[in-house]
Write a protein that holds these residues in place. Structure first.
Motif, mmCIF file in Angstrom:
data_model
loop_
_atom_site.group_PDB
_atom_site.id
_atom_site.type_symbol
_atom_site.label_atom_id
_atom_site.label_comp_id
_atom_site.label_asym_id
_atom_site.label_seq_id
_atom_site.Cartn_x
_atom_site.Cartn_y
_atom_site.Cartn_z
ATOM 1 N N LYS A 6 1.097 19.512 -10.875
ATOM 2 C CA LYS A 6 0.772 18.152 -11.311
ATOM 3 C C LYS A 6 1.937 17.202 -11.059
ATOM 4 N N ARG A 7 3.157 17.701 -11.350
ATOM 5 C CA ARG A 7 4.319 16.848 -11.105
ATOM 6 C C ARG A 7 4.428 16.479 -9.631
ATOM 7 N N LYS A 8 4.167 17.456 -8.751
ATOM 8 C CA LYS A 8 4.256 17.185 -7.317
ATOM 9 C C LYS A 8 3.173 16.201 -6.869
ATOM 10 N N VAL A 9 1.972 16.362 -7.468
ATOM 11 C CA VAL A 9 0.889 15.445 -7.109
ATOM 12 C C VAL A 9 1.231 14.021 -7.542
ATOM 13 N N LEU A 10 1.740 13.871 -8.792
ATOM 14 C CA LEU A 10 2.129 12.548 -9.276
ATOM 15 C C LEU A 10 3.261 11.963 -8.459
ATOM 16 N N ASP A 11 4.237 12.818 -8.087
ATOM 17 C CA ASP A 11 5.341 12.349 -7.260
ATOM 18 C C ASP A 11 4.841 11.876 -5.907
ATOM 19 N N GLY A 12 3.904 12.618 -5.349
ATOM 20 C CA GLY A 12 3.327 12.209 -4.069
ATOM 21 C C GLY A 12 2.562 10.919 -4.173
ATOM 22 N N MET A 13 1.824 10.734 -5.292
ATOM 23 C CA MET A 13 1.089 9.490 -5.485
ATOM 24 C C MET A 13 2.031 8.306 -5.641
ATOM 25 N N ASN A 14 3.138 8.511 -6.363
ATOM 26 C CA ASN A 14 4.121 7.432 -6.511
ATOM 27 C C ASN A 14 4.716 7.041 -5.176
ATOM 28 N N ARG A 15 5.042 8.046 -4.353
ATOM 29 C CA ARG A 15 5.613 7.749 -3.045
ATOM 30 C C ARG A 15 4.597 7.016 -2.178
ATOM 31 N N ARG A 16 3.323 7.418 -2.289
ATOM 32 C CA ARG A 16 2.298 6.752 -1.501
ATOM 33 C C ARG A 16 2.156 5.291 -1.922
ATOM 34 N N TYR A 17 2.322 5.021 -3.229
ATOM 35 C CA TYR A 17 2.265 3.630 -3.688
ATOM 36 C C TYR A 17 3.428 2.823 -3.133
ATOM 37 N N ILE A 18 4.630 3.413 -3.190
ATOM 38 C CA ILE A 18 5.822 2.713 -2.704
ATOM 39 C C ILE A 18 5.716 2.430 -1.211
ATOM 40 N N TYR A 19 5.306 3.449 -0.429
ATOM 41 C CA TYR A 19 5.269 3.262 1.012
ATOM 42 C C TYR A 19 4.025 2.511 1.461
ATOM 43 N N GLY A 20 3.023 2.375 0.554
ATOM 44 C CA GLY A 20 1.799 1.687 0.928
ATOM 45 C C GLY A 20 1.830 0.197 0.677
ATOM 46 N N ARG A 21 2.857 -0.285 -0.009
ATOM 47 C CA ARG A 21 2.912 -1.704 -0.306
ATOM 48 C C ARG A 21 3.162 -2.536 0.949
ATOM 49 N N VAL A 22 2.629 -3.756 0.921
ATOM 50 C CA VAL A 22 2.901 -4.692 2.013
ATOM 51 C C VAL A 22 4.380 -5.058 1.987
ATOM 52 N N PRO A 23 5.066 -5.053 3.138
ATOM 53 C CA PRO A 23 6.485 -5.434 3.155
ATOM 54 C C PRO A 23 6.654 -6.883 2.720
ATOM 55 N N LEU A 24 7.073 -7.081 1.474
ATOM 56 C CA LEU A 24 7.071 -8.403 0.852
ATOM 57 C C LEU A 24 8.036 -9.357 1.545
ATOM 58 N N LEU A 25 9.271 -8.893 1.801
ATOM 59 C CA LEU A 25 10.264 -9.774 2.409
ATOM 60 C C LEU A 25 9.815 -10.219 3.791
ATOM 61 N N HIS A 26 9.264 -9.305 4.575
ATOM 62 C CA HIS A 26 8.757 -9.660 5.904
ATOM 63 C C HIS A 26 7.711 -10.772 5.791
ATOM 64 N N THR A 27 6.810 -10.617 4.835
ATOM 65 C CA THR A 27 5.723 -11.584 4.668
ATOM 66 C C THR A 27 6.247 -12.945 4.233
ATOM 67 N N ILE A 28 7.214 -12.959 3.314
ATOM 68 C CA ILE A 28 7.785 -14.227 2.848
ATOM 69 C C ILE A 28 8.455 -14.963 4.005
ATOM 70 N N ILE A 29 9.241 -14.246 4.788
ATOM 71 C CA ILE A 29 9.928 -14.874 5.921
ATOM 72 C C ILE A 29 8.918 -15.404 6.927
ATOM 73 N N PHE A 30 7.861 -14.641 7.168
ATOM 74 C CA PHE A 30 6.819 -15.086 8.098
ATOM 75 C C PHE A 30 6.169 -16.379 7.609
ATOM 76 N N LEU A 31 5.863 -16.455 6.323
ATOM 77 C CA LEU A 31 5.232 -17.658 5.779
ATOM 78 C C LEU A 31 6.166 -18.866 5.859
ATOM 79 N N ILE A 32 7.455 -18.652 5.602
ATOM 80 C CA ILE A 32 8.425 -19.742 5.723
ATOM 81 C C ILE A 32 8.478 -20.247 7.168
ATOM 82 N N GLU A 33 8.532 -19.319 8.110
ATOM 83 C CA GLU A 33 8.571 -19.704 9.526
ATOM 84 C C GLU A 33 7.315 -20.476 9.923
ATOM 85 N N MET A 34 6.166 -20.040 9.442
ATOM 86 C CA MET A 34 4.928 -20.736 9.781
ATOM 87 C C MET A 34 4.901 -22.139 9.175
#
Length: 254
Positions: A6-34
């Protein structure tokens, strides 16, 4: 064993959440440039009438920055997809690892070292913006030369357009790509060996890709677009092209 699983499954789910997020800084810079690009577009005629070369330089720099940010976004999303695929493999390997505690995990199984998503590369962004900024006066003079050498006439507007495209693609395009790869290699700290390798590995394939896209774009550009908008038009269409160049250059660098 169940608790550990269970610990490994939860750890894997947490990592999937972290790596699945939209790259926020990239998006902010893109919006500023636009937002900056939209401001330039709204005031372009006024700025161009006062300072045509400087306006072209700033426009090129901003659009070059947009293109590289798009390329870095693509790289970040690629990393996310690869990471999620590896995480899926981890879920499959959890029970196998529990059944075989004596066998150490190997790459691709649960417990292998994860790599963090690539951070936004501001130095790379600066290189692309600087290249667009300093290349603009050369483009400005080149487009002016083409308009003077092959003026469009009402009687025969087609022939001068094809002459402009031929000169642009067979003279300026190879020169421009050579400038791009030379500048990027030197700005990245590469020497003669790195420059020779880049020309050997990516210059000709990129030039062939150029001949697929740009003749049609330039026919439309020289035939329809007013001269003051020709470089911005090329730069706008070139967002995808410059993103491709950025990915090509960075993949060769890595």
């Amino acid at each position: 064993m169940i608790a550990a699983t269970k610990r490994k499954v939860l750890d894997g789910m947490n990592r999937r959440y972290i790596y699945g997020r939209v790259p926020l800084l990239h998006t902010i810079i893109f919006l500023i440039e636009m937002a900056v690009a939209a401001r330039l577009a709204a005031k372009f005629n006024t700025y161009y009438a006062e300072k045509p070369v400087l306006t072209t330089m700033v426009t090129n720099a901003v659009l070059g920055g947009v293109a590289d940010t798009v390329a870095q976004l693509i790289t970040a999303f690629r990393h996310r997809s690869q990471q999620r695929s590896l995480e899926d493999n981890d879920f499959i390997s959890i029970e196998i690892e529990d059944l075989d505690k004596q066998r150490p995990p190997v790459v691709g199984e649960s417990g292998y070292i994860k790599t963090a998503p690539p951070p936004f590369d501001f130095e790379r962004l600066t290189r692309f913006m600087a290249y667009g900024f300093f290349m603009a006066p050369i483009q400005f003079q080149w487009f002016g030369f083409l308009s003077r050498a092959f003026p469009l006439t009402k009687a025969n507007p087609t022939t001068p357009v094809f002459k402009r495209v031929a000169f642009d693609q067979f003279i300026f395009a190879p020169f421009g790509l050579a400038c791009f790869f030379s500048y990027m290699t030197i700005a990245e700290g590469g020497g003669k060996r790195a420059l020779a390798q880049k020309f050997r590995d990516v210059y000709l394939p990129t030039l062939k890709a150029n001949f697929v896209l740009w003749p049609a774009v330039q026919i439309l550009n020289f035939r329809v677009i007013p001269i003051q908008f020709q470089i911005p038009f090329v730069s706008c269409i070139g967002i995808a092209w410059t993103a491709y160049l950025s990915l090509t250059n960075s993949s060769e660098e890595s």
